[in-house]
Design a protein around this motif. Structure first.
Motif, short mmCIF file in Angstrom:
data_model
loop_
_atom_site.label_atom_id
_atom_site.label_comp_id
_atom_site.label_asym_id
_atom_site.label_seq_id
_atom_site.Cartn_x
_atom_site.Cartn_y
_atom_site.Cartn_z
N ASP A 69 0.84 -1.19 0.00
CA ASP A 69 0.00 0.00 0.00
C ASP A 69 0.89 1.25 0.00
O ASP A 69 1.69 1.43 0.91
N PRO A 70 0.74 2.13 -1.01
CA PRO A 70 1.61 3.33 -1.06
C PRO A 70 1.39 4.25 0.12
O PRO A 70 2.26 5.09 0.43
N ALA A 71 0.27 4.12 0.81
CA ALA A 71 0.03 4.97 2.00
C ALA A 71 0.89 4.51 3.17
O ALA A 71 0.96 5.20 4.19
N ARG A 72 1.50 3.34 3.04
CA ARG A 72 2.32 2.79 4.14
C ARG A 72 3.70 2.49 3.56
O ARG A 72 3.96 1.39 3.07
N PRO A 73 4.60 3.48 3.56
CA PRO A 73 5.87 3.31 2.83
C PRO A 73 6.79 2.23 3.39
O PRO A 73 7.70 1.79 2.70
N THR A 74 6.58 1.81 4.63
CA THR A 74 7.41 0.73 5.15
C THR A 74 6.57 -0.15 6.08
O THR A 74 5.73 0.39 6.81
N PRO A 75 6.70 -1.47 6.06
CA PRO A 75 7.58 -2.19 5.15
C PRO A 75 7.06 -2.12 3.72
O PRO A 75 5.87 -1.98 3.49
N ILE A 76 8.00 -2.24 2.75
CA ILE A 76 7.59 -2.38 1.36
C ILE A 76 7.44 -3.87 1.06
O ILE A 76 8.17 -4.69 1.61
N SER A 77 6.49 -4.19 0.19
CA SER A 77 6.29 -5.60 -0.16
C SER A 77 6.60 -5.84 -1.63
O SER A 77 6.35 -4.97 -2.47
N HIS A 78 7.16 -7.01 -1.89
CA HIS A 78 7.37 -7.47 -3.26
C HIS A 78 6.85 -8.90 -3.37
O HIS A 78 7.14 -9.72 -2.50
N THR A 79 6.10 -9.15 -4.44
CA THR A 79 5.57 -10.49 -4.69
C THR A 79 6.27 -11.02 -5.94
O THR A 79 6.32 -10.32 -6.95
N PHE A 80 6.83 -12.22 -5.86
CA PHE A 80 7.59 -12.71 -7.01
C PHE A 80 7.31 -14.18 -7.26
O PHE A 80 7.04 -14.94 -6.33
N ARG A 81 7.38 -14.52 -8.54
CA ARG A 81 7.35 -15.93 -8.93
C ARG A 81 8.79 -16.38 -9.14
O ARG A 81 9.56 -15.70 -9.82
N ALA A 82 9.17 -17.51 -8.57
CA ALA A 82 10.54 -18.02 -8.73
C ALA A 82 10.66 -18.64 -10.12
O ALA A 82 10.10 -19.71 -10.38
N VAL A 83 11.35 -17.90 -11.02
CA VAL A 83 11.50 -18.37 -12.40
C VAL A 83 12.96 -18.47 -12.84
O VAL A 83 13.25 -19.15 -13.84
N GLY A 84 13.87 -17.77 -12.17
CA GLY A 84 15.25 -17.73 -12.67
C GLY A 84 16.24 -17.50 -11.55
O GLY A 84 15.94 -17.73 -10.37
N ASN A 85 17.44 -17.03 -11.92
CA ASN A 85 18.56 -16.93 -10.98
C ASN A 85 18.19 -16.17 -9.70
O ASN A 85 18.34 -16.68 -8.59
N VAL A 86 17.77 -14.93 -9.87
CA VAL A 86 17.55 -14.08 -8.70
C VAL A 86 16.31 -14.53 -7.92
O VAL A 86 16.33 -14.64 -6.69
N THR A 87 15.24 -14.80 -8.65
CA THR A 87 13.99 -15.12 -7.95
C THR A 87 14.07 -16.48 -7.25
O THR A 87 13.50 -16.66 -6.17
N HIS A 88 14.80 -17.45 -7.81
CA HIS A 88 14.98 -18.72 -7.09
C HIS A 88 15.82 -18.50 -5.83
O HIS A 88 15.54 -19.09 -4.79
N ALA A 89 16.84 -17.63 -5.95
CA ALA A 89 17.67 -17.34 -4.77
C ALA A 89 16.87 -16.59 -3.71
O ALA A 89 17.00 -16.86 -2.51
#
Ligand SMILES: Cc1cc2nc3c(=O)[nH]c(=O)nc-3n(C[C@H](O)[C@H](O)[C@H](O)COP(=O)(O)OP(=O)(O)OC[C@H]3O[C@@H](n4cnc5c(N)ncnc54)[C@H](O)[C@@H]3O)c2cc1C
Length: 282
Positions: A69-89
């Motif tokens: 939610d941009p009204a709550r600058p912290t914590p920030i959230s990221h949602t990811f699908r594990a598909v490659g080097n960085v996202t699997h790590a």
């Protein structure tokens, strides 16, 4: 350890250290991290639709939309699908681990320009991550908009994202419609593709704007369906994905026609990019 030296308005080159404070399993292979900046930083704000570069030293960086939610600058959230080097790590990390973050980058969803209009939010799969922050913004200013419909499609019921939020969104007066490519025995809902959900809507084409994010073929189909209902290209906004390196409009890796997706996008008005979307593999 990197010091937090970012001046007001973060430098695009300065990674800031964050610590994972929560991890939620959203769907098979999809996680949301809550990240808190290790050092107090003056500027942690972002706009809905913007993204960060998440960096794991020795592994690499990946562009991920900010899903909180941009009204709550912290914590920030990221949602990811594990598909490659960085996202699997990333998927192997646990609470307390550190992730380096550059950003925020890119153009936002144009929520202010949509005031007074009906809004259709159409998301395919993890594309809902980019739109979740916009949905928070729309819900917070609900009375500034006409009707708001969220159309979310996924391959299977288990792949639908943020189901815990649907009650809150509905309580705020947003209409939430979901659809899956393939049902299982317990799925009572719609089966098909995101454009099929337009049949649930009573659209006033001149008063409606569309925000759409997902796989490019899904966005093409949604745009075609929206155009068939009479929504004009200038009232449609898409978030594009291209491979990125610098994210600051310098390296050119994400060039798309005359634009760079990292700085001219990722959110584009459809009429600005329609000609380039029609070029295969651009
Ligand atoms: C502005 C922007 C915002 C983004 N936001 C998000 C986000 O919020 N969440 C998110 O999960 N991703 C998001 N992405 C996509 C993400 O940056 C890529 O998936 C990235 O390549 C992952 O990095 P990696 O090192 O793990 O994968 P890499 O090692 O670079 O490998 C990627 C491989 O996976 C394939 N691939 C990429 N995406 C997918 C996919 N969705 N499904 C299956 N295969 C795929 C590629 O074709 C390639 O073969 C975003 C991209 C952009 C440009």
């Amino acid at each position: 350890m990197l010091p937090c030296t970012a001046p007001p308005g973060p430098s695009p080159w300065q990674s800031r250290v964050t610590r994972i404070t929560a991890i939620r399993a959203e769907a098979p292979g999809v996680w949301t991290f809550d990240l808190v900046f290790r050092e107090p930083c003056p500027d942690t704000g972002f706009e809905p639709g913007q993204f960060n570069m998440l960096y794991l030293p020795g592994i690499g960086e990946a562009a991920l939309s900010i899903s909180s939610d941009p009204a709550r600058p912290t914590p920030i959230s990221h949602t990811f699908r594990a598909v490659g080097n960085v996202t699997h790590a990333l998927a192997r990390l646990t609470i307390g681990d550190e992730v380096l973050v550059r950003g925020p980058f890119g153009t936002p969803w144009p929520l202010d320009a949509l005031r007074g209009r009906d809004v259709v939010v159409a998301a395919g799969g993890v594309g809902l991550a980019s739109l979740r922050a916009a949905i928070c913004g729309l819900a917070a200013a609900r009375h500034d908009y006409g009707s708001i419909a969220i159309l979310h499609g996924a391959k299977a019921p288990a792949d639908l994202l943020y189901e815990a939020d649907y009650g809150t969104w509905r309580d705020a007066g947003l209409n939430v419609f979901t659809i899956v490519d393939a049902a299982d025995a317990r799925w009572p809902g719609s089966v098909g593709l995101v454009p099929d959900l337009f049949a649930e809507l009573d659209i006033d084409p001149t008063g409606t704007s569309l925000l759409c994010c997902g796989p490019e073929r899904m966005m093409e189909a949604v745009v075609a369906r929206a155009a068939a209902t009479g929504i004009s290209s200038g009232d449609i906004w898409l978030s594009l994905e291209r491979n990125m390196a610098c994210a600051a409009g310098v390296c050119g890796l994400c060039q798309f026609g005359p634009t760079f997706v990292c700085k001219d996008g990722p959110v584009f008005r459809h009429d600005r990019i329609a000609a380039f979307l029609a070029v295969p593999h651009l």
